[in-house]
Design a protein around this motif. Sequence first.
Motif, PDB file in Angstrom:
ATOM      1  N   ASP A  59      47.131 -21.573  -6.004  1.00  0.00           N
ATOM      2  CA  ASP A  59      46.539 -21.554  -7.336  1.00  0.00           C
ATOM      3  C   ASP A  59      45.341 -20.600  -7.373  1.00  0.00           C
ATOM      4  O   ASP A  59      44.326 -20.832  -6.704  1.00  0.00           O
ATOM      5  N   PRO A  60      45.422 -19.509  -8.151  1.00  0.00           N
ATOM      6  CA  PRO A  60      44.315 -18.543  -8.203  1.00  0.00           C
ATOM      7  C   PRO A  60      43.033 -19.124  -8.790  1.00  0.00           C
ATOM      8  O   PRO A  60      41.952 -18.551  -8.602  1.00  0.00           O
ATOM      9  N   TYR A  67      35.912 -13.591  -6.864  1.00  0.00           N
ATOM     10  CA  TYR A  67      37.329 -13.280  -6.687  1.00  0.00           C
ATOM     11  C   TYR A  67      38.215 -13.885  -7.765  1.00  0.00           C
ATOM     12  O   TYR A  67      39.429 -13.839  -7.662  1.00  0.00           O
ATOM     13  N   GLY A  68      37.608 -14.489  -8.799  1.00  0.00           N
ATOM     14  CA  GLY A  68      38.387 -15.164  -9.828  1.00  0.00           C
ATOM     15  C   GLY A  68      39.214 -14.209 -10.653  1.00  0.00           C
ATOM     16  O   GLY A  68      38.955 -13.008 -10.739  1.00  0.00           O
ATOM     17  N   ARG A  69      40.260 -14.772 -11.273  1.00  0.00           N
ATOM     18  CA  ARG A  69      41.128 -14.014 -12.169  1.00  0.00           C
ATOM     19  C   ARG A  69      41.047 -14.666 -13.552  1.00  0.00           C
ATOM     20  O   ARG A  69      40.447 -15.714 -13.717  1.00  0.00           O
ATOM     21  N   LEU A  84      51.176 -23.013  -8.336  1.00  0.00           N
ATOM     22  CA  LEU A  84      50.536 -24.326  -8.358  1.00  0.00           C
ATOM     23  C   LEU A  84      50.708 -25.008  -7.004  1.00  0.00           C
ATOM     24  O   LEU A  84      51.549 -24.611  -6.197  1.00  0.00           O
ATOM     25  N   ASP A  85      49.922 -26.026  -6.756  1.00  0.00           N
ATOM     26  CA  ASP A  85      49.997 -26.796  -5.517  1.00  0.00           C
ATOM     27  C   ASP A  85      50.619 -28.155  -5.794  1.00  0.00           C
ATOM     28  O   ASP A  85      50.688 -28.621  -6.932  1.00  0.00           O
ATOM     29  N   ASP A  86      51.055 -28.809  -4.718  1.00  0.00           N
ATOM     30  CA  ASP A  86      51.529 -30.188  -4.861  1.00  0.00           C
ATOM     31  C   ASP A  86      50.368 -31.087  -5.264  1.00  0.00           C
ATOM     32  O   ASP A  86      49.224 -30.804  -4.906  1.00  0.00           O
ATOM     33  N   PRO A  87      50.629 -32.134  -6.048  1.00  0.00           N
ATOM     34  CA  PRO A  87      51.941 -32.647  -6.445  1.00  0.00           C
ATOM     35  C   PRO A  87      52.531 -31.981  -7.693  1.00  0.00           C
ATOM     36  O   PRO A  87      53.703 -32.151  -7.981  1.00  0.00           O
ATOM     37  N   GLU A  88      51.723 -31.195  -8.450  1.00  0.00           N
ATOM     38  CA  GLU A  88      52.231 -30.605  -9.686  1.00  0.00           C
ATOM     39  C   GLU A  88      53.320 -29.583  -9.392  1.00  0.00           C
ATOM     40  O   GLU A  88      54.315 -29.491 -10.124  1.00  0.00           O
TER      41      GLU A  88
END
Length: 421
Positions: A59-60, A67-69, A84-88
């Motif tokens: 997830d950026p 370093y954000g986008r 995205l990361d788990d659990p999503e």
Amino acid sequence: MAVDTLLERITDYANRPDPYPLYAELREAGVVRQTDGSYLVGSYYDIVALFHNPRLSSDPRNRAAPYGRPEAEGQEQLLPFIRLDDPEHHRLRGLATRPFGPPHSPHRVDAMRGEITRITEELIEALQGRTRIDIVDDYAYPLPVTVICRLLGVPREDEPVFREWSSAIIDSVDISPGEDSSERERVGLQARAQMGCYLVDLAEQRRGRPSDDMLSAFVNDPDPTGALSREELAATAALLLVAGHETTVNLITNGVLTLLHHPDQLKRLRREPGLLPGAVEELLRYEPPVHMLTRVPLTHVEVAGTTIPKGVPVVLVLASGSRDPKRFRDPDRFDPARTDNQHLGFGSGIHICYGAPLARIEAQTALGALLPLISTATLIEDPPPYRHSAVLRGPRHLPLGPVRGRDLGSDARIRRGRPSW
């Protein structure tokens, strides 16, 4: 040269035809911090370990300043599940898989084989009588575009519209150190939103009137727990449309170029077509369509003795890992019969490529049908012009001309889509 400029040199367009010496330099240097603050990782075992490390995020929005986008700056647009990361991630990927693969749709991809063969035959037949062809525009691009349109339920005639959106999305995720990428990212977000709205509208037209495509399946799923929200449908469908053809174009085109550079192996594949599945795996290792991915540490992470701070981007150079001599014997040799070939062409871990089974079938079918034609053709430009992207690396065009003055396909007899001289 200084190792802290490796990312700049790898992404320099001048090195697009052959970044592999730079990857060897990266592996020799280990984990190295770059001038833009990011870290490069190029060894096979380090990349695999990071892919399976739950402290590394896709997830950026987890990137630290500076370093954000745009996604981290109050944008409401939903990210696709690969970011995205788990659990999503697990939830959305599971819902996206229901109409695509096991256990709910175990035959969906395999049932596409006949359709893929038919599309391939039509494309090959259209090449008859040509004195010059462009493998990208005439073959490698229209095949996966047509397949993913059929699979999702997108009108093929709308391709000029979504091609423009797709190009903007791909440009937005490219890696360009030292360059202000804010405008590219803004345009990419806008394109993703427009594509999402277009695909949701198509899907809504099928609500209550199901048809045999994935957009219809998404909005007519009888399981109330399996429903995607409108925003989730937009993000998921846009991801599938873009990823469903962009990477496969590179896989097929890189495959043709590699075979032309290795005429002995090209002849071998014609003699032994049973090697084609293994040849595609070797192409995914030797000349992969995706060269690098970015991850973000959720806490300080140690890699090969180097501590990478929380929130600082880590660039995993997959194409370097797949040529690591500590993992692969004679890694710079193209060997279609290679057996120990657990490459990184489709990534690894929970984010391993969703569409890998379909891409394999498309590449095997496309290259198998093309073998007789490219056996009697020559490269017009070597190296050919490449796409701008260092992430999705492949020729933008691959023009071929005739051998000994013969037209491409001029006296061919098409049998099951394969010209015979």
